[in-house]
Design a protein around this motif. Structure first.
Motif, PDB file in Angstrom:
ATOM      1  N   SER A 181       7.350 -15.459  29.629  1.00 54.97           N
ATOM      2  CA  SER A 181       7.434 -14.196  28.903  1.00 54.97           C
ATOM      3  C   SER A 181       7.131 -12.988  29.779  1.00 54.97           C
ATOM      4  O   SER A 181       7.158 -11.857  29.310  1.00 54.97           O
ATOM      5  N   LEU A 182       6.852 -13.192  31.049  1.00 61.07           N
ATOM      6  CA  LEU A 182       6.582 -12.047  31.921  1.00 61.07           C
ATOM      7  C   LEU A 182       7.848 -11.539  32.603  1.00 61.07           C
ATOM      8  O   LEU A 182       7.869 -10.455  33.160  1.00 61.07           O
ATOM      9  N   HIS A 183       8.891 -12.350  32.615  1.00 55.87           N
ATOM     10  CA  HIS A 183      10.154 -11.928  33.218  1.00 55.87           C
ATOM     11  C   HIS A 183      11.252 -12.089  32.181  1.00 55.87           C
ATOM     12  O   HIS A 183      11.417 -13.175  31.641  1.00 55.87           O
ATOM     13  N   GLU A 184      11.960 -11.015  31.930  1.00 53.82           N
ATOM     14  CA  GLU A 184      12.993 -11.060  30.898  1.00 53.82           C
ATOM     15  C   GLU A 184      14.184 -10.218  31.297  1.00 53.82           C
ATOM     16  O   GLU A 184      14.023  -9.161  31.883  1.00 53.82           O
ATOM     17  N   VAL A 185      15.358 -10.697  30.924  1.00 50.14           N
ATOM     18  CA  VAL A 185      16.537  -9.864  31.036  1.00 50.14           C
ATOM     19  C   VAL A 185      17.249  -9.936  29.693  1.00 50.14           C
ATOM     20  O   VAL A 185      17.456 -11.033  29.167  1.00 50.14           O
ATOM     21  N   GLY A 186      17.563  -8.798  29.123  1.00 47.20           N
ATOM     22  CA  GLY A 186      18.219  -8.787  27.820  1.00 47.20           C
ATOM     23  C   GLY A 186      19.539  -8.038  27.887  1.00 47.20           C
ATOM     24  O   GLY A 186      19.675  -7.049  28.593  1.00 47.20           O
ATOM     25  N   LEU A 187      20.500  -8.562  27.156  1.00 48.16           N
ATOM     26  CA  LEU A 187      21.799  -7.912  27.096  1.00 48.16           C
ATOM     27  C   LEU A 187      22.057  -7.599  25.628  1.00 48.16           C
ATOM     28  O   LEU A 187      21.998  -8.495  24.782  1.00 48.16           O
ATOM     29  N   ARG A 202      28.148   0.515  22.194  1.00 50.03           N
ATOM     30  CA  ARG A 202      27.346   0.525  23.422  1.00 50.03           C
ATOM     31  C   ARG A 202      26.962  -0.863  23.889  1.00 50.03           C
ATOM     32  O   ARG A 202      26.855  -1.798  23.103  1.00 50.03           O
ATOM     33  N   LEU A 203      26.682  -0.926  25.157  1.00 43.97           N
ATOM     34  CA  LEU A 203      26.207  -2.143  25.786  1.00 43.97           C
ATOM     35  C   LEU A 203      24.888  -1.784  26.457  1.00 43.97           C
ATOM     36  O   LEU A 203      24.804  -0.729  27.114  1.00 43.97           O
ATOM     37  N   GLY A 204      23.883  -2.600  26.304  1.00 46.32           N
ATOM     38  CA  GLY A 204      22.598  -2.274  26.910  1.00 46.32           C
ATOM     39  C   GLY A 204      22.081  -3.417  27.752  1.00 46.32           C
ATOM     40  O   GLY A 204      22.296  -4.588  27.437  1.00 46.32           O
ATOM     41  N   LEU A 205      21.429  -3.067  28.830  1.00 40.14           N
ATOM     42  CA  LEU A 205      20.815  -4.068  29.691  1.00 40.14           C
ATOM     43  C   LEU A 205      19.344  -3.705  29.793  1.00 40.14           C
ATOM     44  O   LEU A 205      19.019  -2.583  30.198  1.00 40.14           O
ATOM     45  N   ASP A 206      18.462  -4.603  29.375  1.00 36.42           N
ATOM     46  CA  ASP A 206      17.052  -4.284  29.540  1.00 36.42           C
ATOM     47  C   ASP A 206      16.372  -5.348  30.361  1.00 36.42           C
ATOM     48  O   ASP A 206      16.807  -6.506  30.383  1.00 36.42           O
ATOM     49  N   LEU A 207      15.346  -4.974  31.073  1.00 35.73           N
ATOM     50  CA  LEU A 207      14.651  -5.977  31.865  1.00 35.73           C
ATOM     51  C   LEU A 207      13.158  -5.708  31.929  1.00 35.73           C
ATOM     52  O   LEU A 207      12.700  -4.586  31.762  1.00 35.73           O
ATOM     53  N   SER A 218       9.597  -2.253  33.681  1.00 39.74           N
ATOM     54  CA  SER A 218      10.502  -2.520  32.566  1.00 39.74           C
ATOM     55  C   SER A 218      11.432  -1.339  32.383  1.00 39.74           C
ATOM     56  O   SER A 218      11.144  -0.231  32.828  1.00 39.74           O
ATOM     57  N   GLY A 219      12.557  -1.596  31.739  1.00 40.46           N
ATOM     58  CA  GLY A 219      13.478  -0.494  31.557  1.00 40.46           C
ATOM     59  C   GLY A 219      14.762  -0.933  30.918  1.00 40.46           C
ATOM     60  O   GLY A 219      14.942  -2.094  30.547  1.00 40.46           O
ATOM     61  N   ARG A 220      15.638   0.047  30.788  1.00 38.99           N
ATOM     62  CA  ARG A 220      16.884  -0.203  30.074  1.00 38.99           C
ATOM     63  C   ARG A 220      17.967   0.747  30.548  1.00 38.99           C
ATOM     64  O   ARG A 220      17.707   1.902  30.850  1.00 38.99           O
ATOM     65  N   SER A 221      19.190   0.245  30.631  1.00 42.47           N
ATOM     66  CA  SER A 221      20.352   1.090  30.887  1.00 42.47           C
ATOM     67  C   SER A 221      21.336   0.863  29.758  1.00 42.47           C
ATOM     68  O   SER A 221      21.514  -0.269  29.309  1.00 42.47           O
ATOM     69  N   THR A 222      21.955   1.924  29.290  1.00 41.97           N
ATOM     70  CA  THR A 222      22.910   1.804  28.194  1.00 41.97           C
ATOM     71  C   THR A 222      24.248   2.351  28.624  1.00 41.97           C
ATOM     72  O   THR A 222      24.334   3.457  29.162  1.00 41.97           O
ATOM     73  N   TYR A 223      25.260   1.573  28.369  1.00 36.00           N
ATOM     74  CA  TYR A 223      26.611   1.975  28.740  1.00 36.00           C
ATOM     75  C   TYR A 223      27.398   2.284  27.477  1.00 36.00           C
ATOM     76  O   TYR A 223      27.429   1.481  26.542  1.00 36.00           O
ATOM     77  N   ASN A 224      27.992   3.456  27.423  1.00 35.51           N
ATOM     78  CA  ASN A 224      28.772   3.840  26.257  1.00 35.51           C
ATOM     79  C   ASN A 224      30.210   3.361  26.425  1.00 35.51           C
ATOM     80  O   ASN A 224      30.940   3.844  27.296  1.00 35.51           O
ATOM     81  N   LEU A 225      30.605   2.404  25.595  1.00 37.57           N
ATOM     82  CA  LEU A 225      31.936   1.800  25.751  1.00 37.57           C
ATOM     83  C   LEU A 225      33.039   2.709  25.218  1.00 37.57           C
ATOM     84  O   LEU A 225      34.214   2.516  25.535  1.00 37.57           O
ATOM     85  N   GLU A 226      32.678   3.686  24.383  1.00 39.41           N
ATOM     86  CA  GLU A 226      33.689   4.594  23.841  1.00 39.41           C
ATOM     87  C   GLU A 226      34.037   5.673  24.850  1.00 39.41           C
ATOM     88  O   GLU A 226      35.183   6.046  25.019  1.00 39.41           O
ATOM     89  N   SER A 227      33.013   6.207  25.520  1.00 39.77           N
ATOM     90  CA  SER A 227      33.295   7.289  26.472  1.00 39.77           C
ATOM     91  C   SER A 227      33.306   6.795  27.914  1.00 39.77           C
ATOM     92  O   SER A 227      33.544   7.551  28.843  1.00 39.77           O
TER      93      SER A 227
END
Lengths: 430, 157
Positions: A181-187, A202-207, A218-227
């Motif tokens: 639980s100390l290392h995670e990657v989420g899509l 949107r598509l999000g990547l968090d880690l 920790s953090g997150r990037s979000t990609y807007n699939l419409e624009s």
């Protein structure tokens, strides 16, 4: 039933109905745990309405929460929370606002095996890029020891005011891989539609990474699939070193991609997403708990832009003294320093909360003082002053709490505004 | 996409996953539904690392320490796994500040809880012009949909 009383009954009728139903539930369900929580607020204030200046506005709010089913163990349970309001003086101050809202009402089923959690009804979904209120279904489960999956779908509550709900939908999910639980990657993914057309996708990547020396990234990037562009990148690092807690962060927003370009994006954000602007902020905070009594904090945040050449910085510091239980005295001073003169202010706050004051028949006394000074006057006034004083007492084995508070404000919007509030909290457990 | 087929396929997907979820054997870690009451947290903001090892336990506990700034810095901690929050908080607690369709400002609803650093303390109409100009991204998270921006509409249209 047009008397104020009749109106009240009508408005709160729904909540009362729910209440009654819930109260009868235990007989039906046998040994089921039932908890009710009612918060009633009565405010007195004067506001300008469309028909008169300084009309008395006396809203009565009821916030009702109900939880049925076991809390400490897993299984089936029902959760409800909603509010309703009635202006006892019948002014038209609230004429453009709804008189109540169901915040949530869902059935929850969970079991420890696979961490399964299933929810049906109005609920908040949070996780990855999701932070939405939906009317629908959500499911979370482990998929083996290394993966967690959550998915949800239904109607977005945020769009129920725009031309009805037909053609509205929201769905999405998140898949997490974790080694432990100390290392995670989420899509994560989310798509919302309003009245048949896509609002946002949107598509999000968090880690989350546990780095050496106790640093958690920790953090997150979000990609807007419409624009087609990254709207948001947000990363932070935290670590605790003896009595110090550190946090530094970096964030970046591209307006055209972050402020969803959909038709339902409200202003001022819709206007902002046209300007081709992007914003990059960074900063940090540190909190030092010197002893169990004293806590010190400092925070900075720097703002820079791609198009606009004026940057800004925020600095603040705080001190809190903790006494018995919740007793606290604290102060905070902060300043926003934007390059432009109309983007500068100083904000200071002092507060106290005296829990179970000795020698007084009260549960607490609390106070709040706020002073803000603006470099450039707003409507001819260059400061805001706010003061609040409150007190409360508990009855019936602490199940009933009564609170009274008075607030005074003198600011660019109100020369001199006095508001009083009476709150009754009632807790009911079977 | 028309709504019927969409809902139908979602339902199918749910049932499928439910089946999978119930059949896969899992030795993974399972959070308790409620933080053990015997831990006796008190009513103050908890510092998890007072009682839990920073590393080696089921969580990176330092990330969840409720520092004085936690009211504005919990986004990653919450977005990662709300079930951690749910051990101690009910959703209604979060709704004070996060709600699609709540009318009262958090600092008004809980006015006498002065120990809480709720956002928008005091006269925010004046200050929001500056905060909003400088950092509109931070507002969008809570006000970025028609329902949560209803109080903004009279002035922002």
């Amino acid at each position: 039933m047009n008397s104020p009383c009749g109106k009240l009954v009508r408005r709160f009728g729904f909540l009362c109905g729910v209440c009654g139903l819930l109260l009868s539930a235990p007989t039906v369900a046998g040994a089921m745990e039932v908890r009710l929580n009612s918060q009633t607020l009565l405010l007195f204030m004067q506001r300008n309405t469309s028909t008169s200046a300084d009309a008395s506005v006396i809203p009565l709010y009821e916030y009702l929460q109900a939880d049925i089913g076991a809390r400490s163990t897993r299984g089936l349970s029902f959760h409800f929370y909603g509010w309703a309001r009635e202006d006892l003086n019948d002014s038209d101050y609230y004429k453009d606002n709804p008189d109540g809202e169901l915040l949530y009402g869902y059935l929850n089923y969970s079991r420890p095996f696979n961490n399964l959690n299933l929810r049906l009804g109005r609920q908040y979904v949070i996780g990855g890029l999701a932070n939405n209120s939906i009317d629908g279904l959500s499911l979370q489960t482990d998929l083996g020891p290394d993966f967690v999956l959550s998915i949800y779908g239904g109607l977005p509550v945020a769009f129920d005011t725009t031309a009805g709900r037909s053609g509205d939908s929201i769905f999405g999910g998140r898949l997490v891989w974790h080694s432990d639980s100390l290392h995670e990657v989420g899509l994560s993914y989310q798509k919302t539609s309003n009245d048949g057309s896509t609002e946002d996708q949107r598509l999000g990547l968090d880690l989350t990474l546990a780095l050496p020396a106790g640093v958690n990234l920790s953090g997150r990037s979000t990609y807007n699939l419409e624009s087609d562009g990254f709207g948001e990148n947000f990363y932070e690092a935290r670590f605790a070193l003896s009595d110090f807690n550190f946090r530094t962060f970096f964030e970046n927003y591209t307006y055209a991609d972050y402020f969803a370009p959909g038709k339902q994006t409200p202003n001022p954000f819709y206007v902002l997403n046209r300007g081709g602007e992007a914003q990059t902020n960074f900063g940090g905070d540190v909190v030092w708990r010197m002893s169990s009594d004293w806590e010190f904090g400092a925070k900075t945040k720097f703002y820079t832009y791609d198009v606009n050449s004026s940057s800004a910085a925020y600095y603040s510091g705080l001190i809190t003294w903790h006494g018995q239980d919740l007793t606290q005295i604290g102060g905070e001073v902060g300043t926003m320093q934007g390059d432009a003169a109309d983007n500068k202010y100083i904000l200071s706050r002092a507060f106290f909360y005296w829990d179970r004051p000795a020698g007084l028949p009260l549960a607490f006394i609390s106070g709040d003082l706020l002073y803000a000074a603006y470099d450039q006057p707003i409507y001819g006034q260059d400061n805001s002053f706010f003061a609040s004083l409150g007190a409360g007492q508990r009855f019936l084995d602490d199940r009933l709490e009564l609170k009274l508070s008075g607030d005074y404000s003198s600011d660019p919007y109100f020369d001199s505004d006095l508001r009083t509030m009476l709150v009754a909290n009632y807790r009911f457990d079977y | 996409m028309p709504r019927r087929p969409l809902l139908f396929s979602l339902l199918l997907l749910f049932s499928f996953l439910l089946l999978v979820a119930c059949s896969v054997h899992d030795q993974g870690y399972s959070l308790p539904a409620q933080h053990p009451p015997e831990a006796d947290l008190g009513r103050n903001r908890p510092t998890c690392t007072d009682c839990h090892e920073e590393r080696g336990g089921p969580l990176a506990f330092a990330d969840f320490n409720h520092t004085a700034y936690f009211a504005e810095s919990h986004r990653n901690a919450a977005g990662r796994n709300v079930q951690v929050c749910n051990m101690c908080h009910q959703p209604s607690f979060c709704n004070t500040c996060h709600a699609t369709g709540i009318e009262l400002k958090p600092s008004v609803k809980n006015q006498s809880d002065t120990y809480s650093r709720t956002p928008h303390h005091g006269d925010y109409l004046s200050r929001h012009r500056i905060d909003g100009r400088i950092d509109p991204g931070s507002c969008f998270r809570c006000h970025g949909n028609p329902k949560a921006a209803r109080t903004c509409a009279p002035c922002h249209g």
